[in-house]
Design an enzyme around this catalytic site. Structure first.
Site, mmCIF file in Angstrom:
data_model
loop_
_atom_site.group_PDB
_atom_site.id
_atom_site.type_symbol
_atom_site.label_atom_id
_atom_site.label_comp_id
_atom_site.label_asym_id
_atom_site.label_seq_id
_atom_site.Cartn_x
_atom_site.Cartn_y
_atom_site.Cartn_z
ATOM 1 N N THR A 58 0.834 -1.212 0.000
ATOM 2 C CA THR A 58 0.000 0.000 0.000
ATOM 3 C C THR A 58 0.867 1.259 0.000
ATOM 4 O O THR A 58 0.513 2.266 -0.617
ATOM 5 C CB THR A 58 -0.933 0.007 1.231
ATOM 6 O OG1 THR A 58 -1.759 -1.151 1.170
ATOM 7 C CG2 THR A 58 -1.817 1.243 1.272
ATOM 8 N N THR A 143 0.921 -4.631 4.075
ATOM 9 C CA THR A 143 0.704 -4.888 5.499
ATOM 10 C C THR A 143 0.078 -6.259 5.759
ATOM 11 O O THR A 143 0.209 -6.794 6.851
ATOM 12 C CB THR A 143 -0.192 -3.797 6.125
ATOM 13 O OG1 THR A 143 -1.388 -3.698 5.347
ATOM 14 C CG2 THR A 143 0.523 -2.465 6.149
#
Ligand SMILES: *[C@@H]1O[C@H](CO)[C@@H](O)[C@H](O)[C@H]1NC(C)=O
Ligand SMILES: *[C@@H]1O[C@H](CO)[C@@H](O)[C@H](O)[C@H]1NC(C)=O
Ligand SMILES: *[C@@H]1O[C@H](CO)[C@@H](O)[C@H](O)[C@H]1NC(C)=O
Ligand SMILES: *[C@@H]1O[C@H](CO)[C@@H](O)[C@H](O)[C@H]1NC(C)=O
Ligand SMILES: *[C@@H]1O[C@H](CO)[C@@H](O)[C@H](O)[C@H]1NC(C)=O
Length: 392
Positions: A58, A143
């Site tokens: 991300t 993540t």
């Protein structure tokens, strides 16, 4: 390697005795950076060198859906150099070199075992070789699997130099992108002498979290990470790392020797290990299915203190034909403690997601089921005063 006096003397003698024809000029790499072809950004050679292992995630992603989107992003990508360029403070504090570990296929998360194993070998070489001129490393990561790579690298890279995980929960197109601060924090942490000998660290949401225990506790919030045992080691103030606990390492932590973890041809990357989640009426046939599908090991997220409600017969059958089994707990906190007479391993305090990595490394290091049991349980068993007793 240092030459002994004897060898050095012998060499001098040999060189003086050699004919005087000029030797071809061989340029020897003098540092790991040169050997690995790293290009340092920043230009102030008195600043610490921090290697950026860039897998994307991300933190590298943007959205075509505007500044409010934090769920459907990923259409836009930036590379490691671009992340660095976003933050003018970085190169006033460190020199940075980017090592690119993104993949053609998913461009982002670095989630396949082969890739992260290769990256770990590279990090080990860059940081732990005798010719290393690098102070620490930061890896950027999606993540969702950041903690898996954290545990892998923490188990294999062990020369005291910091490796810090960085990521983001929001894309860089978002009105409140968390990646710039997380990345800066991670770099400052990797450059800090205070970060040495603490194992892998996660810098996230102004927190310093031990990588060995880190897990993603929230699926969307920027405060996404926490430890399953112990608290944070410190935090960031003015984006500088502040430790409030002395250096400590998890008890019973096992370092695997990276040179004895066999890769191809034994295994393409790491042996296949699957995770199964136990619940009422758990179907033991899933264990046999996993084995038939090529798994060398299975980790079961057990109920409570490592219970498996049903399916013991199938587990026994799979063990008999060489599958290795580790049972952890589906509870977010607390151990899966050893059985008196074990036939498979209980995971102790190691979270099931991390237990999968540990079992892969155990199998790839040539351990059999009994050795794996001892690996997972030995320290805790001793501390509990519950020796491994043969069946009565
Ligand atoms: C390089 O870094 C050192 C150490 O922080 C600093 O003292 C020096 O002013 C810097 N040099 C330049 C040209 O910025
Ligand atoms: C970085 O260092 C340069 C040279 O010392 C200085 O002019 C500049 O203000 C510094 N930038 C930041 C963001 O601190
Ligand atoms: C990084 O590697 C990927 C995959 O090989 C490649 O597509 C991409 O262009 C590389 N990025 C940079 C900045 O070199
Ligand atoms: C990992 O490294 C091996 C050996 O250099 C190579 O064959 C393989 O393609 C690499 N895999 C990935 C995913 O980078
Ligand atoms: C594992 O340990 C048990 C109990 O000590 C023993 O009976 C068994 O033979 C061992 N198996 C292997 C493969 O060493």
């Amino acid at each position: 390697m240092r030459l002994s006096n004897l060898t050095a003397t012998a060499l001098v003698a040999a060189v003086s005795a050699a004919p005087t024809t000029p030797l071809p000029y061989i340029r020897r790499a003098t540092t790991a950076s040169e050997r690995l072809g790293l290009t340092w950004l920043g230009g102030n050679s008195s600043l610490p060198k921090i290697l950026i292992l860039y897998t994307g995630g991300t933190i590298a992603s943007g959205s075509i859906y505007g500044a409010l989107d934090d769920t459907q992003y990923g259409q836009l990508q930036i590379n490691g150099e671009q992340i660095i360029a976003r933050n003018p403070y970085l190169l006033n504090n460190t020199q940075l070199a980017v090592s690119n570990w993104t993949t053609e296929e998913d461009g982002s998360t670095g989630t396949n075992d082969a890739l992260v194993m290769n990256m770990t070998r590279f990090a080990h070489d860059a940081l732990c070789s005798e010719d290393s001129d690098i102070v620490g490393a930061v890896y950027t990561h999606g993540t969702n699997s950041l903690e898996e790579t954290a545990f892998l690298m923490d188990s294999l890279v062990n020369c005291g130099k910091p490796i810090v995980a960085a990521g983001a929960m929001r894309p860089w197109t978002h009105l409140s992108f968390d990646g710039d601060a997380n990345f800066f924090d991670a770099v400052m942490l990797a450059a800090s002498p205070e970060a040495r000998n603490r194992g892998l660290l996660v810098a996230f949401n102004s927190r310093i979290i031990p990588g060995y225990w880190a897990t993603k506790l929230h699926s969307t919030n920027p405060n996404a990470f926490g430890a399953t045992a112990t608290g944070d080691l410190g935090l960031f103030l003015n984006n500088l790392p502040i430790f409030y606990n002395s250096a400590s390492q998890p008890l019973f932590k096992h370092y695997f020797d990276i040179s004895s973890v066999s890769a191809y041809p034994s295994y393409p990357a790491l042996p296949k290990v699957d995770i199964l989640y136990a619940a009422r009426e758990f179907d033991g046939k899933l264990v046999l299915d996993a084995q038939a599908n090529g798994a060398k090991g299975v980790v079961i997220a057990g109920t409570g203190n490592g219970g498996v409600p049903t399916g013991q017969e199938e587990i026994a059958e799979a063990l008999q034909s060489g599958l290795q089994v580790v049972v952890g707990t589906r509870s977010p906190f607390g151990p899966s403690s050893p059985n008196k007479t074990p036939t498979y391993a209980k995971s102790g305090f190691v979270h099931v997601i991390q237990a999968r990595i540990m079992l892969q490394l155990a199998i790839a290091s040539g351990m059999n089921m009994n050795q794996t049991i001892d690996l997972f349980e030995g320290g805790l068993r001793k501390a509990m005063g519950q020796p491994w007793s043969p069946g009565l």
